[in-house]
Design an enzyme around this catalytic site. Structure first.
Site, PDB file in Angstrom:
ATOM      1  N   HIS A  20      64.419 236.172 -58.171  1.00  6.82           N
ATOM      2  CA  HIS A  20      65.832 236.313 -58.546  1.00  6.82           C
ATOM      3  C   HIS A  20      66.170 237.773 -58.857  1.00  6.82           C
ATOM      4  CE1 HIS A  20      65.570 231.947 -60.251  1.00  6.82           C
ATOM      5  NE2 HIS A  20      66.256 231.890 -59.112  1.00  6.82           N
ATOM      6  N   LYS A  44      69.405 219.492 -61.830  1.00  3.80           N
ATOM      7  CA  LYS A  44      68.117 218.848 -61.561  1.00  3.80           C
ATOM      8  C   LYS A  44      67.631 218.002 -62.732  1.00  3.80           C
ATOM      9  CE  LYS A  44      67.633 222.472 -58.340  1.00  3.80           C
ATOM     10  NZ  LYS A  44      67.452 223.907 -58.280  1.00  3.80           N
TER      11      LYS A  44
HETATM   12  O1  PNS Z   1      69.310 227.945 -59.059  1.00  3.02           O
HETATM   13  P1  PNS Z   1      69.875 226.706 -58.442  1.00  3.02           P
HETATM   14  O2  PNS Z   1      69.602 225.506 -59.318  1.00  3.02           O
HETATM   15  O3  PNS Z   1      69.395 226.490 -57.035  1.00  3.02           O
HETATM   16  O4  PNS Z   1      71.454 226.934 -58.389  1.00  3.02           O
HETATM   17  C1  PNS Z   1      72.282 225.928 -57.892  1.00  3.02           C
HETATM   18  C2  PNS Z   1      73.779 226.291 -58.075  1.00  3.02           C
HETATM   19  C3  PNS Z   1      74.078 226.536 -59.533  1.00  3.02           C
HETATM   20  C4  PNS Z   1      74.093 227.533 -57.272  1.00  3.02           C
HETATM   21  C5  PNS Z   1      74.556 225.084 -57.537  1.00  3.02           C
HETATM   22  O5  PNS Z   1      74.074 223.935 -58.152  1.00  3.02           O
HETATM   23  C6  PNS Z   1      76.050 225.194 -57.776  1.00  3.02           C
HETATM   24  O6  PNS Z   1      76.726 225.945 -57.100  1.00  3.02           O
HETATM   25  N1  PNS Z   1      76.551 224.402 -58.762  1.00  3.02           N
HETATM   26  C7  PNS Z   1      77.943 224.352 -59.070  1.00  3.02           C
HETATM   27  C8  PNS Z   1      78.544 223.016 -58.628  1.00  3.02           C
HETATM   28  C9  PNS Z   1      79.194 223.102 -57.264  1.00  3.02           C
HETATM   29  O7  PNS Z   1      79.986 223.974 -56.994  1.00  3.02           O
HETATM   30  N2  PNS Z   1      78.829 222.149 -56.372  1.00  3.02           N
HETATM   31  C10 PNS Z   1      79.323 222.078 -55.042  1.00  3.02           C
HETATM   32  C11 PNS Z   1      78.556 222.995 -54.108  1.00  3.02           C
HETATM   33  S1  PNS Z   1      79.265 223.031 -52.488  1.00  3.02           S
END
Ligand code: PNS
Length: 171
Positions: A20, A44
């Protein structure tokens, strides 16, 4: 996109890994302003670190980067990027399987917000590094010092001291 570009790098960061941090540093060199956006409730499972702990660890690791800020968001990423007027979402890609899920996510985010996602290829040395694997190795007593920044390692160790991890004895 022009020189005044504002990028958002979203994630759970539970915890921030060296992979990251590498994406943050390389993005900060490309975009004028970078917002690291920490999702309030990772989808998760129960996070290892609270939102405030996750943000504090990132802030410590990026203290030398003047064009990077840390914020949190809940709900849709598409709403957040519109709210803060971001031009682009940044994501890291480690392996081909990342691309499969990121493709539909990027298309949905653009459809919802009009904001494009740009991908940085993770450095090869981080291609197998993920927060979830690091947590698993750590909980089982493995050495994760090569995969997380020093402030993160310190927080992980202090959490282990506060809540000793029980390991069942094998017979
Ligand atoms: O580090 P991660 O857990 O892979 O991050 C995932 C994250 C936070 C980028 C993703 O879960 C996210 O964008 N969550 C916000 C909810 C959202 O917008 N969902 C629709 C995606 S198209």
């Amino acid at each position: 996109m022009n020189g005044g570009s504002k990028a958002v790098y979203p994630g759970s960061f539970d915890p921030l890994t060296n992979g990251h941090l590498d994406v943050i540093r390389r993005s900060a060199a490309v975009f004028e302003m970078l917002t690291v956006a920490v999702v309030v409730n990772p989808q998760k499972r129960e996070p290892m670190f609270s939102l405030e702990e996750r943000k504090a660890m990132i802030r410590e690791c990026i203290a030398d980067l003047s064009n990077v800020e840390v914020m949190d968001f809940r709900g849709l990423l598409a709403d957040f990027v519109r709210e803060i007027g971001a031009d682009v979402i940044v994501k890291g890609l480690r392996v081909v399987s990342d691309f499969e899920s990121e493709l539909s996510t990027a298309l949905m985010n653009r459809s919802l917000s009009g904001v494009d996602t740009m991908f940085l290829m993770s450095d090869a040395k981080y291609s197998f590094v993920s927060s979830s694997l690091i947590k698993e190795v750590f909980v089982l007593g493995g050495d994760v010092s090569g995969y997380v920044p020093e402030p993160v390692l310190r927080m992980m160790n202090s959490q282990r001291r506060a809540v000793p991890i029980k390991r069942s004895s094998s017979k």
